[in-house]
Scaffold this active site. Structure first.
Site, short mmCIF file in Angstrom:
data_model
loop_
_atom_site.label_atom_id
_atom_site.label_comp_id
_atom_site.label_asym_id
_atom_site.label_seq_id
_atom_site.Cartn_x
_atom_site.Cartn_y
_atom_site.Cartn_z
N ARG A 1 -12.35 -3.22 -7.57
CA ARG A 1 -12.23 -4.13 -6.42
C ARG A 1 -13.61 -4.45 -5.88
NH1 ARG A 1 -8.29 -2.03 -1.77
NH2 ARG A 1 -9.99 -0.52 -1.64
N ASP B 1 1.50 -5.38 8.14
CA ASP B 1 0.35 -4.47 8.08
C ASP B 1 -0.88 -5.34 7.88
OD1 ASP B 1 -1.68 -2.69 7.46
OD2 ASP B 1 -0.29 -1.25 6.56
N TYR C 1 -10.97 0.73 10.42
CA TYR C 1 -12.16 1.23 9.72
C TYR C 1 -12.54 0.38 8.51
CZ TYR C 1 -8.41 3.71 7.21
OH TYR C 1 -7.26 4.03 6.53
N LYS C 2 -11.80 -0.69 8.26
CA LYS C 2 -12.15 -1.57 7.14
C LYS C 2 -13.04 -2.71 7.67
CE LYS C 2 -8.23 0.08 4.59
NZ LYS C 2 -6.80 0.00 4.36
N PHE D 1 0.85 -1.19 0.00
CA PHE D 1 0.00 0.00 0.00
C PHE D 1 0.89 1.25 0.00
CE2 PHE D 1 -2.97 3.00 2.15
CZ PHE D 1 -4.07 2.84 1.32
#
Ligand SMILES: *Cc1c(COP(=O)(O)O)cnc(C)c1O
Length: 423
Positions: free
Chosen positions: A383, A204, A229-230, A125
């Site tokens: 996605r 991560d 928050y995912k 990322f």
């Protein structure tokens, strides 16, 4: 009835997690496939935050620190520890993932002085890469970053990784599940390779935590960060977490000293003396409003059971892949995620030259049809995120058919290619 629709309905009927959807705020006529970017709002969070603001802040004011707030980060750490297979005193909750990564990268490079190689992969990322690049530019100017290449843009082979991590490697930092393709590492294997070279790995977990079992203690993980928050449904910009194995904690230093990391913050000692446990990684006062909002999402996940979630996620991503092969590959789509379920996280990326406009047609259709919300990642990926807590098999079926229609009717031609800020 189409046999794939029949199959979807059958799978939904048998789904032991189907009642969990109702714990979230849902919109009629919308399919949300972006839980890997921003998880949904749990209904309970609405009540909790309104009590927090009106009563805890509004009425009780400063007294709430002793009544509720001082313990909050630890309460959350205990729950996140269960989700990622750690001990509660190995998890700090607060700050952003980027900042937590910064703290760990800095402290490991300091500990590993003498070794000047940092390893990451080309699929990582961007923020993770930027943290490393910034660290080298400002504090560790003799260090260099090696980017493990990917042969197919989807996955990283363990042989390539093994060739990259050597005795000069101070640190390797990787996403357990990569954000674009959903490639998933064998974390235990990577940890073992690093250990052989007297090196550390920072994981991560942003695309893994809450989507699949992660057992940090069992796989000898020493360091990790991740966001809430995912798949953890903590809310936009919710505080992230950081994991440091107990035995390593006293050897590491937070690059920013602050009062909440002091052994005794409320002694107001003018000289800094770091807490020797995980609390040393705190920076300043915790963000109570956004921290508190994380808890209902964690409770729902723990209630559903991470093993059950992974089981459904695997079933769903296999089903979606099957639908993509039948309906979309013949129309020119390419699958940009691993085909084998064991090396895949909980989303599927598909590629098409018109991906951005197709994505727009799904989100903001100009005809009367269901809204479907995936996301777009450059240059040409759509996605499709699967959040097994609230996505059904029928939604996956409808999504594949909707994309098929957009292509066959050329509906995407009604959209311009101008990118919105958040895609
Ligand atoms: C989402 C995500 C982040 C988010 O970083 P923030 O600093 O919390 O914005 C970081 N790393 C990965 C791999 C992610 O998927």
């Amino acid at each position: 009835m189409d046999k794939n629709l029949r199959k979807a309905l059958e799978l939904d009927k048998k789904d032991p997690l189907k009642s969990f959807k109702n714990r979230f705020v849902n919109s009629e006529n919308e399919i949300y496939l972006d839980g890997n970017s921003l998880g949904k709002l749990p209904k309970e969070t609405i009540e909790l935050t309104s009590d927090l603001i009106q009563n805890q802040w509004g009425t009780r004011m400063i007294r709430s620190w002793n009544e509720h707030w001082m313990d909050l980060p630890k309460t959350l750490a205990k729950k996140i520890a269960q989700i990622v297979g750690a001990q509660e005193d190995e998890i700090f909750v607060g700050d952003s993932t980027s900042l937590n990564l910064y703290k760990l990268v800095f402290s490991i490079l300091q500990l590993q002085h003498g070794k000047q190689k940092i390893v990451t992969d080309s699929l990582n990322f961007p923020t993770d890469l930027y943290v490393l690049q910034g660290m080298v530019a400002t504090h560790f100017q003799n260090h260099s970053i090696a980017y493990i290449p990917s042969n197919d843009g989807i996955s990283i082979s363990i042989e390539t990784l093994e060739n990259c991590i050597d005795k000069e490697t101070a640190l390797t930092t990787l996403s357990a599940v990569t954000y674009k393709s959903a490639f998933r590492y064998d974390m235990a294997e990577v940890n073992a390779i690093a250990k052989k070279n007297n090196s550390f790995v920072i994981w991560d977990l942003s695309h893994a935590a809450g989507a699949m079992p992660v057992d940090l203690n069992k796989i000898n993980a020493e360091l990790a960060v991740g966001c809430t928050y995912k798949y953890l449904n903590g809310g936009p910009g919710a505080p992230a977490f950081l994991y440091v194995k107990r035995e390593l904690q006293e050897k590491l230093n937070n690059p920013i000293s602050s009062w909440f990391a002091h052994e005794k913050p409320f002694d107001f000692d003018p000289v800094f003396k770091a807490d020797q446990g995980i609390q040393k990684f705190a920076i300043g006062t915790p963000s109570i409003l956004s921290l508190a909002a994380i808890e209902p999402g964690l409770d729902i996940l723990l209630e559903a059971g991470i093993g059950n979630l992974r089981e459904k996620s695997e079933q769903q991503s296999k089903f979606l892949l099957h639908l993509i092969m039948i309906y979309l590959v013949p129309l020119g789509f390419k699958i940009a995620s691993p085909m084998e379920v064991e090396v895949r996280g909980s989303h599927i990326s598909i590629q098409h030259g018109e991906a951005y406009r197709i994505n727009r047609a799904m989100i903001a259709p100009k005809i009367k049809t269901k809204i479907i919300i995936p996301d777009f990642r450059p240059p040409n990926n759509i996605r499709l995120g699967i959040a097994p807590l609230y996505n059904s098999f029928q939604e996956l079926y409808e999504t594949a058919r909707r994309i098929e229609t957009i292509i066959l009717s050329k509906e995407y031609e009604q959209f311009d290619g101008e990118k919105l800020i958040v895609t």
